[in-house]
Design an enzyme around this catalytic site. Structure first.
Site, PDB file in Angstrom:
ATOM      1  N   GLU A   1      75.870  10.114  13.509  1.00 59.40           N
ATOM      2  CA  GLU A   1      75.974  11.128  14.545  1.00 59.40           C
ATOM      3  C   GLU A   1      77.406  11.163  15.063  1.00 59.40           C
ATOM      4  O   GLU A   1      77.899  12.193  15.516  1.00 59.40           O
ATOM      5  CB  GLU A   1      75.000  10.812  15.688  1.00 59.40           C
ATOM      6  CG  GLU A   1      74.927  11.858  16.755  1.00 59.40           C
ATOM      7  CD  GLU A   1      73.795  11.599  17.718  1.00 59.40           C
ATOM      8  OE1 GLU A   1      74.055  11.567  18.936  1.00 59.40           O
ATOM      9  OE2 GLU A   1      72.649  11.446  17.269  1.00 59.40           O
TER      10      GLU A   1
ATOM     11  N   SER B   1      74.322   6.789  20.648  1.00 56.99           N
ATOM     12  CA  SER B   1      73.561   6.561  19.416  1.00 56.99           C
ATOM     13  C   SER B   1      74.472   6.826  18.222  1.00 56.99           C
ATOM     14  O   SER B   1      75.019   7.917  18.086  1.00 56.99           O
ATOM     15  CB  SER B   1      72.347   7.481  19.358  1.00 56.99           C
ATOM     16  OG  SER B   1      71.449   7.202  20.404  1.00 56.99           O
TER      17      SER B   1
ATOM     18  N   ARG C   1      71.452  18.367  16.382  1.00 54.99           N
ATOM     19  CA  ARG C   1      72.850  17.930  16.361  1.00 54.99           C
ATOM     20  C   ARG C   1      73.732  18.876  15.531  1.00 54.99           C
ATOM     21  O   ARG C   1      74.713  18.453  14.930  1.00 54.99           O
ATOM     22  CB  ARG C   1      72.973  16.494  15.835  1.00 54.99           C
ATOM     23  CG  ARG C   1      72.214  15.474  16.668  1.00 54.99           C
ATOM     24  CD  ARG C   1      72.719  15.403  18.092  1.00 54.99           C
ATOM     25  NE  ARG C   1      71.975  14.413  18.857  1.00 54.99           N
ATOM     26  CZ  ARG C   1      70.964  14.698  19.693  1.00 54.99           C
ATOM     27  NH1 ARG C   1      70.593  15.962  19.875  1.00 54.99           N
ATOM     28  NH2 ARG C   1      70.334  13.744  20.351  1.00 54.99           N
TER      29      ARG C   1
END
Length: 299
Positions: free
Chosen positions: A295, A225, A174
């Site tokens: 995230e 998510s 990420r």
């Protein structure tokens, strides 16, 4: 703010400008206060010149695509929001697929499948744009953008353009060099794929879509998510073991279907969602000593 309008005058024929535009209309959370100025680009917009003109005003500039990994605060976004969705061309040459930053990942995956190119199936169900996917090295089902992106083009605040290849992207979980340099705006990416039968690619895409429908709360607005996967754990499992499935604050809720998803059950505010995020983080830390990192990008 009149200096913003003055700076935009040379581009008036190639952009659509909105004022006090609710960001709830432009995020998959369906949450967010107004953007002072919201700019939709078109295929004809010269992004280098536009970005340079905007930076010359000294105003905050926020670049978005589909807003699929974004939580905008209730106060909204000051300055200018620049939306890249109007530039979404996709083309294929051999095993190389080229796409502009505003192209949706579903669009990219469909183009690859139509040309018998495999490797991007994992992204077909991610509701974001290519630019955002490169920015955060988006991934799903063991695939990531790092696996396929070989070159990207970007523009700097002064309007000059640059190119990155290979390891220069600094892709990690990420992460990318673009997160380290948020002032750089992704213009396009080239992806290296491999040949396969279109029907076999479609079968894999259909299988992943069915798995998403079965396990994820796609019927509610969310940002996917909410938390990064902590090393050695699964965020959703930790949250569920804390007894938080279905836990709500206002219209924000930990999904009853998958605890890794925080959803907008209806009418949720950014404050609701932020308080829910903080509650989940504190409960998981207290129970397991694990610090969950968001995230989702919060602005």
């Amino acid at each position: 703010m009149e200096r913003v309008k003055a700076a935009l005058e040379p581009f008036a024929d190639t952009i659509a400008l909105l004022e006090q535009e609710p960001m709830s209309l432009h995020t998959t959370f369906r949450i967010g206060g107004p953007a002072r100025y919201f700019i939709n680009v078109t295929p004809e917009t010269p992004l280098g010149g536009l970005l340079s003109a905007l930076h010359s005003t000294g105003e905050q500039i926020t670049v978005i695509g589909r807003g699929s990994n974004l939580l905008v605060r209730d106060e909204g976004i000051p300055g200018v929001v620049l939306c890249t969705l109007g530039q979404s061309r996709v083309s294929v040459k051999g095993t190389q697929l080229f796409a502009q930053a505003g192209a949706g990942l579903a669009q990219v995956a469909a183009a690859a499948q139509a040309h018998g190119l495999a490797g991007v199936e994992f992204a077909a169900g991610i509701p974001g744009s290519l630019g955002g996917a490169v920015f955060m090295n988006a991934g799903a089902y063991s695939g990531t953008m790092a696996d396929i992106v070989t070159r990207t083009d970007y523009v700097q605040p002064d309007g000059s353009e640059g190119t990155l290849t290979g390891e220069a992207h600094a892709f990690a979980y990420r992460e990318s060099v673009y997160k380290a340099h948020p002032e750089w705006m992704v213009l396009s990416a080239c992806m290296s794929l491999h040949p396969d039968a279109p029907e076999a690619i479609r079968a894999r895409m259909d299988d992943l879509a069915a798995r998403r429908r079965d396990k994820q709360p796609l019927e509610f607005p969310s940002a996917g998510s909410t938390f990064k996967r902590p090393e050695g754990y699964f965020a959703g499992q930790l949250i569920e073991e804390c007894g938080l499935k279905g836990y709500s604050i206002g219209g924000a809720q930990v999904s009853e279907k998958h605890a890794g998803f925080l959803i907008n059950r209806g009418g949720a505010t950014a404050d609701d969602m932020l308080r829910l995020i903080e509650t989940v983080q504190s409960r998981v830390l207290a129970a397991f000593g694990v610090s969950l990192q968001c995230e989702v990008r919060i602005i």
